[in-house]
Design a protein around this motif. Structure first.
Motif, short mmCIF file in Angstrom:
data_model
loop_
_atom_site.label_atom_id
_atom_site.label_comp_id
_atom_site.label_asym_id
_atom_site.label_seq_id
_atom_site.Cartn_x
_atom_site.Cartn_y
_atom_site.Cartn_z
N UNK A 216 0.84 -1.20 0.00
CA UNK A 216 0.00 0.00 0.00
C UNK A 216 0.87 1.24 0.00
N UNK A 217 1.15 1.76 -1.20
CA UNK A 217 1.93 2.99 -1.35
C UNK A 217 0.95 4.15 -1.43
N UNK A 218 0.99 5.04 -0.45
CA UNK A 218 0.00 6.11 -0.33
C UNK A 218 -0.03 7.00 -1.58
N UNK A 219 -1.16 7.68 -1.82
CA UNK A 219 -1.26 8.57 -2.98
C UNK A 219 -0.13 9.60 -3.00
N UNK A 220 0.59 9.66 -4.13
CA UNK A 220 1.67 10.61 -4.28
C UNK A 220 2.95 10.26 -3.55
N UNK A 221 2.96 9.16 -2.82
CA UNK A 221 4.13 8.81 -2.02
C UNK A 221 5.18 8.10 -2.86
N UNK A 222 6.40 8.07 -2.35
CA UNK A 222 7.51 7.42 -3.05
C UNK A 222 8.08 6.28 -2.24
N UNK A 223 8.87 5.45 -2.91
CA UNK A 223 9.54 4.33 -2.24
C UNK A 223 10.81 3.99 -3.01
N UNK A 224 11.72 3.33 -2.33
CA UNK A 224 12.99 2.93 -2.94
C UNK A 224 13.00 1.41 -3.07
N UNK A 225 13.14 0.94 -4.31
CA UNK A 225 13.24 -0.49 -4.57
C UNK A 225 14.71 -0.81 -4.82
N UNK A 226 15.26 -1.73 -4.04
CA UNK A 226 16.68 -2.06 -4.16
C UNK A 226 16.87 -3.48 -4.68
N UNK A 227 17.99 -3.68 -5.33
CA UNK A 227 18.36 -5.00 -5.84
C UNK A 227 19.83 -5.27 -5.48
N UNK A 228 20.09 -5.89 -4.33
CA UNK A 228 21.46 -6.28 -4.00
C UNK A 228 21.83 -7.54 -4.81
N UNK A 229 22.91 -7.46 -5.55
CA UNK A 229 23.40 -8.62 -6.29
C UNK A 229 24.44 -9.32 -5.43
#
Length: 254
Positions: A216-229
């Motif tokens: 649930x990402x709030x309206x207008x909100x941001x998030x960081x998606x990470x990919x550790x290899x």
């Protein structure tokens, strides 16, 4: 009237008239009602459907605009007690309860009826390739590099579910007898061992994972998606010289 009009016999007008003499004249037509029990007169309001005339505490009253009601698509009636304005509705065709699952209709400032905001499906991605100077593949699980994607929910009304698809491709150099492995986070995705007698150059396979990153990402909100290899199981002088990554996010708000 009596008398001759002279000083000795002037005209005399008699006012001795009973109520019964004039009631018939006052209530002879429609619009006036007479109660013989109380002797009172009152306005008689027609019961014909569509009549908007009422008797208020200070007199007869017709609501503003009652005689000019126009109906269009989805509306019927004229606003009267006998024919109130009504909205044409359908039958709820779903097994769920409309009180909890039904949408809403609101009146916008311009007077237009508006329904709930439309659902959205949005897509954001990043692709990046990084090169390295033939670094040794570790033999224990190690994060060798991290890639990331900043996402924003563009829907200003609804929260979004975020589904993420991540792809990794690593180029290994494997001398004879060498082995190497890489993964997404702690999940090992690919392992290769050279069982031949000559060096294998730029050995690679692209792997993919899909998962729910944000519920649930709030309206207008941001998030960081990470990919550790991550890499491990390096042996026999195995090295890597390139990592290519894709991070794709699908944001669904309904």
């Amino acid at each position: 009237m009596s008398g001759s009009g002279s000083a000795a016999n002037p005209y005399v007008v008699s006012a001795e008239t009973s109520c019964e003499d004039v009631r018939g004249c006052l209530s002879a037509g429609p619009g006036i009602a007479y109660d013989a029990g109380t002797g009172e007169f009152s306005a008689e309001v027609s019961a014909t459907p569509g009549n908007n005339l009422t008797v208020g505490p200070d007199g007869l009253f017709v609501p503003t605009g009652a005689a000019t009601v126009n109906t269009g698509c989805g509306l019927s009636g004229d606003g009267s007690g006998g024919a109130p304005l009504a909205i044409a509705v359908g039958t709820w065709p779903y097994p769920c309860d409309p009180d909890t699952a039904g949408g809403v209709i609101v009146c916008a400032p311009d007077g237009t009826l508006r329904g709930e905001p439309r659902g959205q499906v949005n897509y954001q991605q990043v692709q990046e390739t990084r090169t390295y100077a033939d670094l040794a593949v570790p033999n224990e699980l190690t994060v060798v590099d991290t890639f990331q994607l900043n996402i924003t929910n563009p829907d200003q009304c609804r929260a979004a579910v975020v589904l993420v698809e991540r792809e990794v491709d690593v180029d290994f150099v494997l001398p004879a007898g060498a082995g190497a492995s890489y993964g997404h986070d702690t999940d090992q995705m690919y392992y290769m061992r050279n069982t031949g007698s000559s060096t294998m150059t730029d050995v690679h396979t692209q792997t993919t994972k899909v998962y729910q990153a944000v519920t649930s990402l709030a309206p207008g909100a941001g998030a960081l998606v990470q990919l550790p290899v991550t890499m491990d199981r390096g042996s026999g002088g195995a090295t890597y010289n390139r990592i290519q990554c894709f991070i794709r996010a699908i944001l669904i708000s309904l």
